[in-house]
Design a protein around this motif. Structure first.
Motif, PDB file in Angstrom:
ATOM      1  N   GLY A 160      10.542  13.874  10.993  1.00  0.00           N
ATOM      2  CA  GLY A 160      11.273  13.630   9.759  1.00  0.00           C
ATOM      3  C   GLY A 160      10.546  12.771   8.740  1.00  0.00           C
ATOM      4  N   PHE A 161       9.277  12.416   8.995  1.00  0.00           N
ATOM      5  CA  PHE A 161       8.501  11.615   8.054  1.00  0.00           C
ATOM      6  C   PHE A 161       7.338  12.423   7.505  1.00  0.00           C
ATOM      7  CE2 PHE A 161      10.745   8.343  10.294  1.00  0.00           C
ATOM      8  CZ  PHE A 161      10.977   7.371   9.330  1.00  0.00           C
ATOM      9  N   ARG A 162       7.067  12.236   6.234  1.00  0.00           N
ATOM     10  CA  ARG A 162       5.921  12.858   5.571  1.00  0.00           C
ATOM     11  C   ARG A 162       5.188  11.769   4.806  1.00  0.00           C
ATOM     12  NH1 ARG A 162       8.953  16.178   1.835  1.00  0.00           N
ATOM     13  NH2 ARG A 162      10.731  15.020   2.567  1.00  0.00           N
ATOM     14  N   ALA A 163       3.909  11.976   4.569  1.00  0.00           N
ATOM     15  CA  ALA A 163       3.124  10.964   3.857  1.00  0.00           C
ATOM     16  C   ALA A 163       1.965  11.622   3.139  1.00  0.00           C
ATOM     17  CB  ALA A 163       2.607   9.904   4.821  1.00  0.00           C
TER      18      ALA A 163
ATOM     19  N   ILE B 178       5.169   7.274   1.629  1.00  0.00           N
ATOM     20  CA  ILE B 178       5.747   7.658   2.912  1.00  0.00           C
ATOM     21  C   ILE B 178       7.211   7.967   2.651  1.00  0.00           C
ATOM     22  CG2 ILE B 178       6.262   6.944   5.277  1.00  0.00           C
ATOM     23  CD1 ILE B 178       3.936   4.939   5.025  1.00  0.00           C
ATOM     24  N   VAL B 179       7.645   9.147   3.081  1.00  0.00           N
ATOM     25  CA  VAL B 179       9.007   9.617   2.797  1.00  0.00           C
ATOM     26  C   VAL B 179       9.697  10.019   4.091  1.00  0.00           C
ATOM     27  CG1 VAL B 179      10.377  11.320   1.542  1.00  0.00           C
ATOM     28  CG2 VAL B 179       8.253  10.483   0.553  1.00  0.00           C
ATOM     29  N   SER B 180      10.955   9.641   4.213  1.00  0.00           N
ATOM     30  CA  SER B 180      11.791  10.055   5.327  1.00  0.00           C
ATOM     31  C   SER B 180      12.747  11.137   4.832  1.00  0.00           C
ATOM     32  CB  SER B 180      12.593   8.863   5.855  1.00  0.00           C
ATOM     33  OG  SER B 180      13.556   9.283   6.790  1.00  0.00           O
ATOM     34  N   ASP B 181      13.038  12.111   5.690  1.00  0.00           N
ATOM     35  CA  ASP B 181      13.977  13.166   5.306  1.00  0.00           C
ATOM     36  C   ASP B 181      15.399  12.634   5.139  1.00  0.00           C
ATOM     37  OD1 ASP B 181      11.935  15.019   5.345  1.00  0.00           O
ATOM     38  OD2 ASP B 181      12.367  15.702   7.385  1.00  0.00           O
ATOM     39  N   VAL B 182      15.709  11.528   5.787  1.00  0.00           N
ATOM     40  CA  VAL B 182      17.038  10.916   5.703  1.00  0.00           C
ATOM     41  C   VAL B 182      16.867   9.411   5.528  1.00  0.00           C
ATOM     42  CG1 VAL B 182      18.145  12.693   7.109  1.00  0.00           C
ATOM     43  CG2 VAL B 182      17.218  10.669   8.201  1.00  0.00           C
ATOM     44  N   ASP B 183      17.937   8.736   5.099  1.00  0.00           N
ATOM     45  CA  ASP B 183      17.880   7.277   5.036  1.00  0.00           C
ATOM     46  C   ASP B 183      17.570   6.741   6.426  1.00  0.00           C
ATOM     47  OD1 ASP B 183      18.566   7.386   2.394  1.00  0.00           O
ATOM     48  OD2 ASP B 183      20.609   6.656   2.653  1.00  0.00           O
ATOM     49  N   CYS B 184      16.747   5.708   6.489  1.00  0.00           N
ATOM     50  CA  CYS B 184      16.394   5.126   7.785  1.00  0.00           C
ATOM     51  C   CYS B 184      16.369   3.607   7.673  1.00  0.00           C
ATOM     52  CB  CYS B 184      15.060   5.666   8.283  1.00  0.00           C
ATOM     53  SG  CYS B 184      13.674   5.332   7.193  1.00  0.00           S
TER      54      CYS B 184
ATOM     55  N   ARG C 109      14.574   5.375   1.923  1.00  0.00           N
ATOM     56  CA  ARG C 109      14.205   6.778   2.090  1.00  0.00           C
ATOM     57  C   ARG C 109      12.706   6.968   1.875  1.00  0.00           C
ATOM     58  NH1 ARG C 109      17.091  11.759   0.880  1.00  0.00           N
ATOM     59  NH2 ARG C 109      18.500  11.319   2.541  1.00  0.00           N
ATOM     60  N   ALA C 110      12.073   6.052   1.124  1.00  0.00           N
ATOM     61  CA  ALA C 110      10.645   6.196   0.832  1.00  0.00           C
ATOM     62  C   ALA C 110      10.027   4.831   0.550  1.00  0.00           C
ATOM     63  CB  ALA C 110      10.438   7.116  -0.371  1.00  0.00           C
ATOM     64  N   ALA C 111       8.707   4.790   0.678  1.00  0.00           N
ATOM     65  CA  ALA C 111       7.963   3.573   0.356  1.00  0.00           C
ATOM     66  C   ALA C 111       6.666   3.962  -0.329  1.00  0.00           C
ATOM     67  CB  ALA C 111       7.660   2.776   1.623  1.00  0.00           C
ATOM     68  N   VAL C 112       6.316   3.211  -1.358  1.00  0.00           N
ATOM     69  CA  VAL C 112       5.031   3.373  -2.031  1.00  0.00           C
ATOM     70  C   VAL C 112       4.193   2.166  -1.631  1.00  0.00           C
ATOM     71  CG1 VAL C 112       3.837   3.499  -4.246  1.00  0.00           C
ATOM     72  CG2 VAL C 112       6.085   4.571  -3.978  1.00  0.00           C
ATOM     73  N   ILE C 113       3.005   2.426  -1.123  1.00  0.00           N
ATOM     74  CA  ILE C 113       2.142   1.367  -0.634  1.00  0.00           C
ATOM     75  C   ILE C 113       0.828   1.417  -1.394  1.00  0.00           C
ATOM     76  CG2 ILE C 113       0.910   0.478   1.387  1.00  0.00           C
ATOM     77  CD1 ILE C 113       3.705   2.798   2.024  1.00  0.00           C
ATOM     78  N   ASN C 114       0.389   0.264  -1.874  1.00  0.00           N
ATOM     79  CA  ASN C 114      -0.896   0.224  -2.564  1.00  0.00           C
ATOM     80  C   ASN C 114      -1.861  -0.670  -1.803  1.00  0.00           C
ATOM     81  OD1 ASN C 114       0.579  -2.148  -3.574  1.00  0.00           O
ATOM     82  ND2 ASN C 114      -1.245  -2.457  -4.805  1.00  0.00           N
ATOM     83  N   SER C 115      -3.130  -0.455  -2.037  1.00  0.00           N
ATOM     84  CA  SER C 115      -4.177  -1.226  -1.387  1.00  0.00           C
ATOM     85  C   SER C 115      -5.043  -1.872  -2.452  1.00  0.00           C
ATOM     86  CB  SER C 115      -5.031  -0.289  -0.526  1.00  0.00           C
ATOM     87  OG  SER C 115      -6.160  -0.947  -0.049  1.00  0.00           O
ATOM     88  N   GLY C 116      -5.331  -3.144  -2.281  1.00  0.00           N
ATOM     89  CA  GLY C 116      -6.281  -3.793  -3.160  1.00  0.00           C
ATOM     90  C   GLY C 116      -5.697  -4.534  -4.335  1.00  0.00           C
TER      91      GLY C 116
ATOM     92  N   ARG D 230      16.483  -6.249  -3.817  1.00  0.00           N
ATOM     93  CA  ARG D 230      17.741  -5.590  -4.197  1.00  0.00           C
ATOM     94  C   ARG D 230      17.850  -4.213  -3.547  1.00  0.00           C
ATOM     95  NH1 ARG D 230      16.493  -7.533  -9.438  1.00  0.00           N
ATOM     96  NH2 ARG D 230      16.027  -5.420 -10.140  1.00  0.00           N
ATOM     97  N   HIS D 231      16.752  -3.470  -3.556  1.00  0.00           N
ATOM     98  CA  HIS D 231      16.772  -2.114  -3.000  1.00  0.00           C
ATOM     99  C   HIS D 231      16.959  -2.112  -1.488  1.00  0.00           C
ATOM    100  CE1 HIS D 231      14.707   0.162  -6.540  1.00  0.00           C
ATOM    101  NE2 HIS D 231      15.655  -0.652  -6.945  1.00  0.00           N
ATOM    102  N   LEU D 232      16.474  -3.144  -0.814  1.00  0.00           N
ATOM    103  CA  LEU D 232      16.573  -3.194   0.643  1.00  0.00           C
ATOM    104  C   LEU D 232      17.730  -4.041   1.147  1.00  0.00           C
ATOM    105  CD1 LEU D 232      12.817  -3.464   1.700  1.00  0.00           C
ATOM    106  CD2 LEU D 232      14.327  -1.484   1.807  1.00  0.00           C
ATOM    107  N   ALA D 233      18.625  -4.437   0.276  1.00  0.00           N
ATOM    108  CA  ALA D 233      19.737  -5.304   0.665  1.00  0.00           C
ATOM    109  C   ALA D 233      20.591  -4.693   1.771  1.00  0.00           C
ATOM    110  CB  ALA D 233      20.600  -5.633  -0.553  1.00  0.00           C
ATOM    111  N   ASP D 234      20.709  -3.363   1.799  1.00  0.00           N
ATOM    112  CA  ASP D 234      21.522  -2.714   2.834  1.00  0.00           C
ATOM    113  C   ASP D 234      20.709  -2.346   4.077  1.00  0.00           C
ATOM    114  OD1 ASP D 234      20.026  -0.558   1.937  1.00  0.00           O
ATOM    115  OD2 ASP D 234      21.746   0.726   1.512  1.00  0.00           O
TER     116      ASP D 234
END
Length: 89
Positions: A14-17, A37-43, A72-79, A64-68
């Motif tokens: 259920g995860f894609r990246a 990184i994306v999940s097909d459902v809330d996780c 469903r997705a995360a954007v990760i940067n490097s550097g 605020r977005h992670l309060a609950d």
């Protein structure tokens, strides 16, 4: 000790990246520096934040977005820590 799992971050069902070079840190186009990184459902999701009194704008938004505790997705940067970035509208 680290154990690598075949399939990497997408090993769990259920995860894609994907990743891309956008030039955050270097001009070396072969170095991917942003990932999605994306999940097909809330996780379930958790984060660790800085204790520093000076926090970049995205930290306040992330909290605020992670309060609950779900995402469903995360954007990760490097550097680039994005610290002291101006807070936009």
């Amino acid at each position: 000790m680290l154990h690598f799992i075949a399939g990497g971050v997408c090993a769990a069902q259920g995860f894609r990246a994907g990743g891309i070079h956008v030039g955050v840190k270097t001009h070396a186009a072969w170095k991917k520096d942003v990932a999605l990184i994306v999940s097909d459902v809330d996780c379930a999701c958790a984060a660790v934040y800085t204790k520093n009194a000076v926090k970049a704008a995205h930290i306040h938004v992330d909290k605020r977005h992670l309060a609950d505790g779900k995402a469903r997705a995360a954007v990760i940067n490097s550097g680039n820590a994005n610290a002291c970035a101006p807070m936009g509208e």
